[in-house]
Design a protein around this motif. Structure first.
Motif, PDB file in Angstrom:
ATOM      1  N   SER A 112       0.808  -1.218   0.000  1.00  0.00           N
ATOM      2  CA  SER A 112       0.000   0.000   0.000  1.00  0.00           C
ATOM      3  C   SER A 112       0.843   1.269   0.000  1.00  0.00           C
ATOM      4  O   SER A 112       0.370   2.337  -0.425  1.00  0.00           O
ATOM      5  CB  SER A 112      -0.933   0.010   1.216  1.00  0.00           C
ATOM      6  OG  SER A 112      -0.199   0.142   2.422  1.00  0.00           O
ATOM      7  N   ILE A 113       2.098   1.199   0.462  1.00  0.00           N
ATOM      8  CA  ILE A 113       2.933   2.406   0.507  1.00  0.00           C
ATOM      9  C   ILE A 113       3.943   2.480  -0.642  1.00  0.00           C
ATOM     10  O   ILE A 113       4.699   3.437  -0.743  1.00  0.00           O
ATOM     11  CB  ILE A 113       3.676   2.523   1.860  1.00  0.00           C
ATOM     12  CG1 ILE A 113       4.664   1.371   2.047  1.00  0.00           C
ATOM     13  CG2 ILE A 113       2.702   2.607   3.013  1.00  0.00           C
ATOM     14  CD1 ILE A 113       5.513   1.489   3.306  1.00  0.00           C
ATOM     15  N   LEU A 114       3.932   1.485  -1.503  1.00  0.00           N
ATOM     16  CA  LEU A 114       4.830   1.527  -2.663  1.00  0.00           C
ATOM     17  C   LEU A 114       4.545   2.739  -3.565  1.00  0.00           C
ATOM     18  O   LEU A 114       5.493   3.368  -4.065  1.00  0.00           O
ATOM     19  CB  LEU A 114       4.725   0.225  -3.464  1.00  0.00           C
ATOM     20  CG  LEU A 114       5.387  -1.003  -2.829  1.00  0.00           C
ATOM     21  CD1 LEU A 114       5.181  -2.231  -3.705  1.00  0.00           C
ATOM     22  CD2 LEU A 114       6.869  -0.763  -2.564  1.00  0.00           C
ATOM     23  N   PRO A 115       3.270   3.097  -3.780  1.00  0.00           N
ATOM     24  CA  PRO A 115       3.025   4.310  -4.578  1.00  0.00           C
ATOM     25  C   PRO A 115       3.619   5.571  -3.945  1.00  0.00           C
ATOM     26  O   PRO A 115       4.064   6.485  -4.657  1.00  0.00           O
ATOM     27  CB  PRO A 115       1.494   4.397  -4.626  1.00  0.00           C
ATOM     28  CG  PRO A 115       1.044   2.986  -4.447  1.00  0.00           C
ATOM     29  CD  PRO A 115       2.020   2.392  -3.493  1.00  0.00           C
ATOM     30  N   VAL A 116       3.624   5.616  -2.601  1.00  0.00           N
ATOM     31  CA  VAL A 116       4.226   6.758  -1.907  1.00  0.00           C
ATOM     32  C   VAL A 116       5.727   6.782  -2.160  1.00  0.00           C
ATOM     33  O   VAL A 116       6.333   7.850  -2.363  1.00  0.00           O
ATOM     34  CB  VAL A 116       3.929   6.690  -0.401  1.00  0.00           C
ATOM     35  CG1 VAL A 116       4.586   7.862   0.333  1.00  0.00           C
ATOM     36  CG2 VAL A 116       2.425   6.681  -0.154  1.00  0.00           C
ATOM     37  N   LEU A 117       6.331   5.626  -2.152  1.00  0.00           N
ATOM     38  CA  LEU A 117       7.765   5.526  -2.427  1.00  0.00           C
ATOM     39  C   LEU A 117       8.072   6.015  -3.849  1.00  0.00           C
ATOM     40  O   LEU A 117       9.076   6.708  -4.074  1.00  0.00           O
ATOM     41  CB  LEU A 117       8.223   4.068  -2.245  1.00  0.00           C
ATOM     42  CG  LEU A 117       9.727   3.798  -2.360  1.00  0.00           C
ATOM     43  CD1 LEU A 117      10.493   4.581  -1.304  1.00  0.00           C
ATOM     44  CD2 LEU A 117      10.007   2.302  -2.238  1.00  0.00           C
ATOM     45  N   ASP A 118       7.181   5.672  -4.777  1.00  0.00           N
ATOM     46  CA  ASP A 118       7.346   6.153  -6.154  1.00  0.00           C
ATOM     47  C   ASP A 118       7.293   7.676  -6.202  1.00  0.00           C
ATOM     48  O   ASP A 118       8.095   8.329  -6.894  1.00  0.00           O
ATOM     49  CB  ASP A 118       6.260   5.561  -7.058  1.00  0.00           C
ATOM     50  CG  ASP A 118       6.384   4.048  -7.190  1.00  0.00           C
ATOM     51  OD1 ASP A 118       7.504   3.525  -6.978  1.00  0.00           O
ATOM     52  OD2 ASP A 118       5.368   3.394  -7.486  1.00  0.00           O
ATOM     53  N   ASP A 119       6.337   8.255  -5.439  1.00  0.00           N
ATOM     54  CA  ASP A 119       6.205   9.724  -5.406  1.00  0.00           C
ATOM     55  C   ASP A 119       7.450  10.377  -4.810  1.00  0.00           C
ATOM     56  O   ASP A 119       7.895  11.435  -5.274  1.00  0.00           O
ATOM     57  CB  ASP A 119       4.975  10.122  -4.589  1.00  0.00           C
ATOM     58  CG  ASP A 119       3.680   9.776  -5.299  1.00  0.00           C
ATOM     59  OD1 ASP A 119       3.733   9.529  -6.525  1.00  0.00           O
ATOM     60  OD2 ASP A 119       2.626   9.748  -4.640  1.00  0.00           O
ATOM     61  N   LEU A 120       8.018   9.787  -3.809  1.00  0.00           N
ATOM     62  CA  LEU A 120       9.229  10.338  -3.195  1.00  0.00           C
ATOM     63  C   LEU A 120      10.403  10.323  -4.183  1.00  0.00           C
ATOM     64  O   LEU A 120      11.204  11.265  -4.231  1.00  0.00           O
ATOM     65  CB  LEU A 120       9.588   9.543  -1.932  1.00  0.00           C
ATOM     66  CG  LEU A 120       8.715   9.806  -0.695  1.00  0.00           C
ATOM     67  CD1 LEU A 120       9.059   8.816   0.408  1.00  0.00           C
ATOM     68  CD2 LEU A 120       8.902  11.239  -0.206  1.00  0.00           C
ATOM     69  N   GLU A 121      10.501   9.245  -4.940  1.00  0.00           N
ATOM     70  CA  GLU A 121      11.566   9.172  -5.946  1.00  0.00           C
ATOM     71  C   GLU A 121      11.413  10.281  -6.981  1.00  0.00           C
ATOM     72  O   GLU A 121      12.397  10.953  -7.358  1.00  0.00           O
ATOM     73  CB  GLU A 121      11.538   7.801  -6.617  1.00  0.00           C
ATOM     74  CG  GLU A 121      12.016   6.660  -5.730  1.00  0.00           C
ATOM     75  CD  GLU A 121      11.931   5.315  -6.425  1.00  0.00           C
ATOM     76  OE1 GLU A 121      11.368   5.270  -7.566  1.00  0.00           O
ATOM     77  OE2 GLU A 121      12.411   4.322  -5.867  1.00  0.00           O
ATOM     78  N   ARG A 122      10.186  10.502  -7.446  1.00  0.00           N
ATOM     79  CA  ARG A 122       9.948  11.567  -8.424  1.00  0.00           C
ATOM     80  C   ARG A 122      10.214  12.947  -7.821  1.00  0.00           C
ATOM     81  O   ARG A 122      10.756  13.846  -8.488  1.00  0.00           O
ATOM     82  CB  ARG A 122       8.508  11.483  -8.943  1.00  0.00           C
ATOM     83  CG  ARG A 122       8.285  10.345  -9.927  1.00  0.00           C
ATOM     84  CD  ARG A 122       6.950  10.466 -10.617  1.00  0.00           C
ATOM     85  NE  ARG A 122       5.838  10.192  -9.691  1.00  0.00           N
ATOM     86  CZ  ARG A 122       5.304   8.977  -9.527  1.00  0.00           C
ATOM     87  NH1 ARG A 122       5.795   7.933 -10.202  1.00  0.00           N
ATOM     88  NH2 ARG A 122       4.308   8.810  -8.707  1.00  0.00           N
TER      89      ARG A 122
ATOM     90  N   GLU B 127      -4.714   0.915   6.771  1.00  0.00           N
ATOM     91  CA  GLU B 127      -4.209  -0.250   7.518  1.00  0.00           C
ATOM     92  C   GLU B 127      -4.540  -0.158   9.006  1.00  0.00           C
ATOM     93  O   GLU B 127      -4.137  -1.011   9.797  1.00  0.00           O
ATOM     94  CB  GLU B 127      -2.691  -0.371   7.347  1.00  0.00           C
ATOM     95  CG  GLU B 127      -2.227  -0.506   5.908  1.00  0.00           C
ATOM     96  CD  GLU B 127      -2.794  -1.738   5.238  1.00  0.00           C
ATOM     97  OE1 GLU B 127      -2.923  -2.780   5.922  1.00  0.00           O
ATOM     98  OE2 GLU B 127      -3.131  -1.654   4.041  1.00  0.00           O
ATOM     99  N   GLY B 128      -5.279   0.881   9.395  1.00  0.00           N
ATOM    100  CA  GLY B 128      -5.710   1.010  10.795  1.00  0.00           C
ATOM    101  C   GLY B 128      -4.870   1.961  11.628  1.00  0.00           C
ATOM    102  O   GLY B 128      -5.049   2.046  12.842  1.00  0.00           O
ATOM    103  N   LEU B 129      -3.932   2.696  10.973  1.00  0.00           N
ATOM    104  CA  LEU B 129      -3.062   3.610  11.709  1.00  0.00           C
ATOM    105  C   LEU B 129      -3.732   4.984  11.852  1.00  0.00           C
ATOM    106  O   LEU B 129      -4.268   5.522  10.885  1.00  0.00           O
ATOM    107  CB  LEU B 129      -1.727   3.764  10.989  1.00  0.00           C
ATOM    108  CG  LEU B 129      -0.657   4.555  11.746  1.00  0.00           C
ATOM    109  CD1 LEU B 129      -0.095   3.705  12.879  1.00  0.00           C
ATOM    110  CD2 LEU B 129       0.462   4.997  10.800  1.00  0.00           C
ATOM    111  N   LYS B 130      -3.673   5.540  13.068  1.00  0.00           N
ATOM    112  CA  LYS B 130      -4.232   6.872  13.322  1.00  0.00           C
ATOM    113  C   LYS B 130      -3.255   7.673  14.176  1.00  0.00           C
ATOM    114  O   LYS B 130      -2.583   7.129  15.054  1.00  0.00           O
ATOM    115  CB  LYS B 130      -5.575   6.764  14.054  1.00  0.00           C
ATOM    116  CG  LYS B 130      -6.697   6.195  13.212  1.00  0.00           C
ATOM    117  CD  LYS B 130      -8.002   6.176  13.996  1.00  0.00           C
ATOM    118  CE  LYS B 130      -9.139   5.595  13.164  1.00  0.00           C
ATOM    119  NZ  LYS B 130     -10.415   5.561  13.939  1.00  0.00           N
ATOM    120  N   LYS B 131      -3.225   8.977  13.897  1.00  0.00           N
ATOM    121  CA  LYS B 131      -2.397   9.880  14.704  1.00  0.00           C
ATOM    122  C   LYS B 131      -3.110  10.189  16.014  1.00  0.00           C
ATOM    123  O   LYS B 131      -4.329  10.306  16.057  1.00  0.00           O
ATOM    124  CB  LYS B 131      -2.131  11.189  13.947  1.00  0.00           C
ATOM    125  CG  LYS B 131      -1.194  11.068  12.766  1.00  0.00           C
ATOM    126  CD  LYS B 131      -1.070  12.397  12.031  1.00  0.00           C
ATOM    127  CE  LYS B 131      -0.420  13.448  12.919  1.00  0.00           C
ATOM    128  NZ  LYS B 131      -0.181  14.717  12.185  1.00  0.00           N
TER     129      LYS B 131
END
Length: 208
Positions: free
Chosen positions: A108-118, A150-154
């Motif tokens: 689920s966070i792989l797209p975020v990793l892609d955005d960081l690379e760009r 994934e159920g994570l909340k601040k």
């Protein structure tokens, strides 16, 4: 007949009567013994028959018990084998879950990793700092959204009453006002819950 002869005759008669009485008694005794013997034999036969019946009954009960024991033994062996298979299967599934349990979250966070690379590639060319900030903020919000699935909340502690279940006090400062005593003034490190379970307490500054 002389008196002597008469006496002899009476003695002979008495002897004959005695002998007859003895014979009669012997005959009666023999008859009683025969009757008693027959009764004894019948009694023995009856007892033997009862013993045979009891033995047959005992043998039947023993066969029934043996069959029951065999059935229970077979059931136990089957149940033991099934439980052993279940235990092995559960251990295998648990090992696979531990090994690959994070696969869904990572995917689920792989797209975020892609955005960081760009973003890193664009930062080398960009001159507008505000544009860089906005781009990184978008990636950050996207990252939080992915984790929230994934159920994570601040944990949002500022302005809330200090709660040791969610907060960790790293500093105590005088309260600016009376109504702020015991409340969180600042958050130094964000805390998080995963499916309503605290996985990291928020490090906060508390008014006293």
């Amino acid at each position: 007949m002389s008196t002597k002869e008469k006496n002899h005759a009476q003695e002979d008669v008495q002897k004959e009567q005695f002998a007859q009485n003895v014979e009669n008694v012997h005959s009666e005794t023999s008859g009683q013994e025969e009757v008693q013997g027959a009764e004894t034999e019948e009694k023995i036969e009856a007892e033997e028959s009862q013993e045979q019946t009891a033995e047959e009954k005992l043998e039947k009960e023993l066969e029934t018990v043996k069959k029951l024991v065999e059935d229970q033994k077979d059931k136990y062996l089957r149940l033991s084998a099934e439980f052993d298979n279940y235990r092995k299967r559960t251990l295998k599934e648990k090992a696979e879950l531990i090994k690959n349990g994070g696969e869904k979250a990572i995917s689920s966070i792989l797209p975020v990793l892609d955005d960081l690379e760009r973003a890193l590639q664009n930062m080398q060319k960009a001159e507008d700092v505000k544009a860089i900030y906005d781009g990184v903020d978008l990636i950050y919000q996207k990252f939080l959204k992915s984790l929230s699935h994934e159920g994570l909340k601040k944990i949002e502690p500022v302005g809330e009453s200090f709660d040791t279940d969610y907060h960790e006090a790293i500093a105590l400062v005088p309260a600016p006002s009376e109504d702020q005593k015991g409340k969180v003034l600042d958050c130094v490190q964000t805390g998080y819950t995963l499916n309503d379970k605290v996985i990291r307490h928020a490090k906060v500054v508390v008014a006293q």
